[in-house]
Design a protein around this motif. Structure first.
Motif, PDB file in Angstrom:
ATOM      1  N   LYS A  34       0.814  -1.221   0.000  1.00 50.56           N
ATOM      2  CA  LYS A  34       0.000   0.000   0.000  1.00 50.56           C
ATOM      3  C   LYS A  34       0.850   1.276   0.000  1.00 50.56           C
ATOM      4  CE  LYS A  34      -3.959   2.028   2.332  1.00 50.56           C
ATOM      5  NZ  LYS A  34      -4.934   1.891   3.406  1.00 50.56           N
ATOM      6  N   ALA A  35       1.882   1.322   0.828  1.00 52.70           N
ATOM      7  CA  ALA A  35       2.727   2.518   0.898  1.00 52.70           C
ATOM      8  C   ALA A  35       3.514   2.694  -0.401  1.00 52.70           C
ATOM      9  CB  ALA A  35       3.671   2.430   2.090  1.00 52.70           C
ATOM     10  N   LEU A  36       3.965   1.589  -0.978  1.00 49.02           N
ATOM     11  CA  LEU A  36       4.697   1.657  -2.245  1.00 49.02           C
ATOM     12  C   LEU A  36       3.776   2.152  -3.362  1.00 49.02           C
ATOM     13  CD1 LEU A  36       7.316   1.205  -3.772  1.00 49.02           C
ATOM     14  CD2 LEU A  36       6.698  -1.212  -3.988  1.00 49.02           C
ATOM     15  N   VAL A  37       2.557   1.666  -3.380  1.00 49.78           N
ATOM     16  CA  VAL A  37       1.569   2.121  -4.367  1.00 49.78           C
ATOM     17  C   VAL A  37       1.331   3.628  -4.198  1.00 49.78           C
ATOM     18  CG1 VAL A  37      -0.878   1.983  -5.044  1.00 49.78           C
ATOM     19  CG2 VAL A  37       0.429  -0.116  -4.644  1.00 49.78           C
ATOM     20  N   ALA A  38       1.184   4.072  -2.966  1.00 50.72           N
ATOM     21  CA  ALA A  38       0.913   5.491  -2.706  1.00 50.72           C
ATOM     22  C   ALA A  38       2.080   6.375  -3.144  1.00 50.72           C
ATOM     23  CB  ALA A  38       0.603   5.706  -1.226  1.00 50.72           C
ATOM     24  N   THR A  39       3.303   5.965  -2.820  1.00 45.88           N
ATOM     25  CA  THR A  39       4.446   6.817  -3.177  1.00 45.88           C
ATOM     26  C   THR A  39       4.714   6.788  -4.676  1.00 45.88           C
ATOM     27  OG1 THR A  39       6.050   5.079  -2.646  1.00 45.88           O
ATOM     28  CG2 THR A  39       5.559   6.698  -0.918  1.00 45.88           C
ATOM     29  N   ALA A  40       4.531   5.635  -5.306  1.00 49.89           N
ATOM     30  CA  ALA A  40       4.709   5.569  -6.762  1.00 49.89           C
ATOM     31  C   ALA A  40       3.652   6.432  -7.450  1.00 49.89           C
ATOM     32  CB  ALA A  40       4.643   4.129  -7.250  1.00 49.89           C
ATOM     33  N   SER A  41       2.443   6.403  -6.933  1.00 51.08           N
ATOM     34  CA  SER A  41       1.366   7.221  -7.486  1.00 51.08           C
ATOM     35  C   SER A  41       1.683   8.706  -7.331  1.00 51.08           C
ATOM     36  CB  SER A  41       0.052   6.892  -6.777  1.00 51.08           C
ATOM     37  OG  SER A  41      -0.992   7.709  -7.250  1.00 51.08           O
ATOM     38  N   GLY A  80       5.294   4.389 -13.071  1.00 49.76           N
ATOM     39  CA  GLY A  80       3.999   3.931 -13.579  1.00 49.76           C
ATOM     40  C   GLY A  80       3.910   2.418 -13.558  1.00 49.76           C
ATOM     41  N   ALA A  81       4.991   1.759 -13.970  1.00 44.48           N
ATOM     42  CA  ALA A  81       5.033   0.293 -13.924  1.00 44.48           C
ATOM     43  C   ALA A  81       5.011  -0.191 -12.479  1.00 44.48           C
ATOM     44  CB  ALA A  81       6.283  -0.213 -14.646  1.00 44.48           C
ATOM     45  N   MET A  82       5.758   0.493 -11.606  1.00 45.61           N
ATOM     46  CA  MET A  82       5.783   0.104 -10.190  1.00 45.61           C
ATOM     47  C   MET A  82       4.405   0.225  -9.567  1.00 45.61           C
ATOM     48  SD  MET A  82       7.135  -1.034  -7.496  1.00 45.61           S
ATOM     49  CE  MET A  82       8.836  -1.158  -7.980  1.00 45.61           C
ATOM     50  N   LEU A  83       3.729   1.297  -9.868  1.00 47.57           N
ATOM     51  CA  LEU A  83       2.380   1.512  -9.352  1.00 47.57           C
ATOM     52  C   LEU A  83       1.468   0.348  -9.737  1.00 47.57           C
ATOM     53  CD1 LEU A  83       0.039   3.215  -8.205  1.00 47.57           C
ATOM     54  CD2 LEU A  83       0.032   4.469 -10.348  1.00 47.57           C
ATOM     55  N   LEU A  85       2.256  -2.776 -10.881  1.00 47.90           N
ATOM     56  CA  LEU A  85       2.669  -4.089 -10.383  1.00 47.90           C
ATOM     57  C   LEU A  85       2.536  -4.199  -8.864  1.00 47.90           C
ATOM     58  CD1 LEU A  85       5.742  -4.841 -12.658  1.00 47.90           C
ATOM     59  CD2 LEU A  85       3.397  -5.678 -12.872  1.00 47.90           C
ATOM     60  N   ALA A  86       2.854  -3.137  -8.144  1.00 49.53           N
ATOM     61  CA  ALA A  86       2.718  -3.169  -6.687  1.00 49.53           C
ATOM     62  C   ALA A  86       1.251  -3.304  -6.284  1.00 49.53           C
ATOM     63  CB  ALA A  86       3.335  -1.921  -6.060  1.00 49.53           C
ATOM     64  N   ALA A  87       0.368  -2.645  -7.011  1.00 46.25           N
ATOM     65  CA  ALA A  87      -1.068  -2.748  -6.714  1.00 46.25           C
ATOM     66  C   ALA A  87      -1.577  -4.164  -6.943  1.00 46.25           C
ATOM     67  CB  ALA A  87      -1.850  -1.763  -7.572  1.00 46.25           C
ATOM     68  N   ALA A  97      11.537  -2.757  -7.888  1.00 47.51           N
ATOM     69  CA  ALA A  97      11.801  -1.769  -6.835  1.00 47.51           C
ATOM     70  C   ALA A  97      13.267  -1.348  -6.834  1.00 47.51           C
ATOM     71  CB  ALA A  97      11.404  -2.319  -5.468  1.00 47.51           C
ATOM     72  N   ALA A  98      14.167  -2.280  -7.139  1.00 46.95           N
ATOM     73  CA  ALA A  98      15.591  -1.939  -7.208  1.00 46.95           C
ATOM     74  C   ALA A  98      15.851  -0.959  -8.348  1.00 46.95           C
ATOM     75  CB  ALA A  98      16.424  -3.203  -7.381  1.00 46.95           C
ATOM     76  N   VAL A  99      15.203  -1.176  -9.484  1.00 45.93           N
ATOM     77  CA  VAL A  99      15.343  -0.268 -10.625  1.00 45.93           C
ATOM     78  C   VAL A  99      14.699   1.073 -10.292  1.00 45.93           C
ATOM     79  CG1 VAL A  99      14.690   0.110 -13.046  1.00 45.93           C
ATOM     80  CG2 VAL A  99      15.419  -2.171 -12.286  1.00 45.93           C
TER      81      VAL A  99
END
Length: 139
Positions: A34-41, A80-83, A85-87, A97-99
């Motif tokens: 959830k936090a990763l989705v929020a920060t990527a967004s 955008g891809a992280m958002l 895939l994380a979701a 995430a490393a990239v």
């Protein structure tokens, strides 16, 4: 009800239960991110504004925003891809995430050169926050 109908019904219920369980485990994985989705967004939103600002500045002949626009554009693609895939709780999230961590570091560094421009300052701040979350899951 004959034997064939009973077996067919049992098969349907087993398939439905498996699909429901897969949906729950995938949504649980998405909730864990959830936090990763929020920060990527946030990076995507702030990055769009930053890129637009850079393009406006470049259009007036201010070439100092060239590198900023390039790093913001790269960050937009990766975040955008992280958002997405994380979701989904995708298994490739740790590798991406490393990239994303690397891309956000570079975008933040470039945007910090232009903190006198609010869109660049906001993008740098968003990238810094995204780095924190990426470090937690990066492989």
């Amino acid at each position: 009800m004959n034997r064939r109908q009973v077996l067919s019904g049992v098969g349907f219920l087993a398939a439905a239960a498996t699909t429901a369980e897969q949906g729950r485990s995938q949504s649980a994985a998405g909730a864990a991110n959830k936090a990763l989705v929020a920060t990527a967004s946030d990076c995507v939103g702030k990055g769009q504004v930053c890129l637009s600002h850079c393009l406006d500045m470049l259009a007036t002949g201010d070439k100092s925003m060239g590198a900023c626009s390039k790093t913001a554009n790269e960050m937009l693609a990766v975040c955008g891809a992280m958002l997405s895939l994380a979701a989904q709780g995708a298994p490739s999230v740790p590798k991406l995430a490393a990239v994303c961590l690397d891309v956000c570091k570079r975008c933040e560094a470039e945007c910090r050169k232009h903190v006198q421009h609010t869109p660049c300052k906001d993008c740098a701040t968003a990238c810094a926050a995204c780095q924190v979350e990426c470090k937690k899951v990066a492989a």
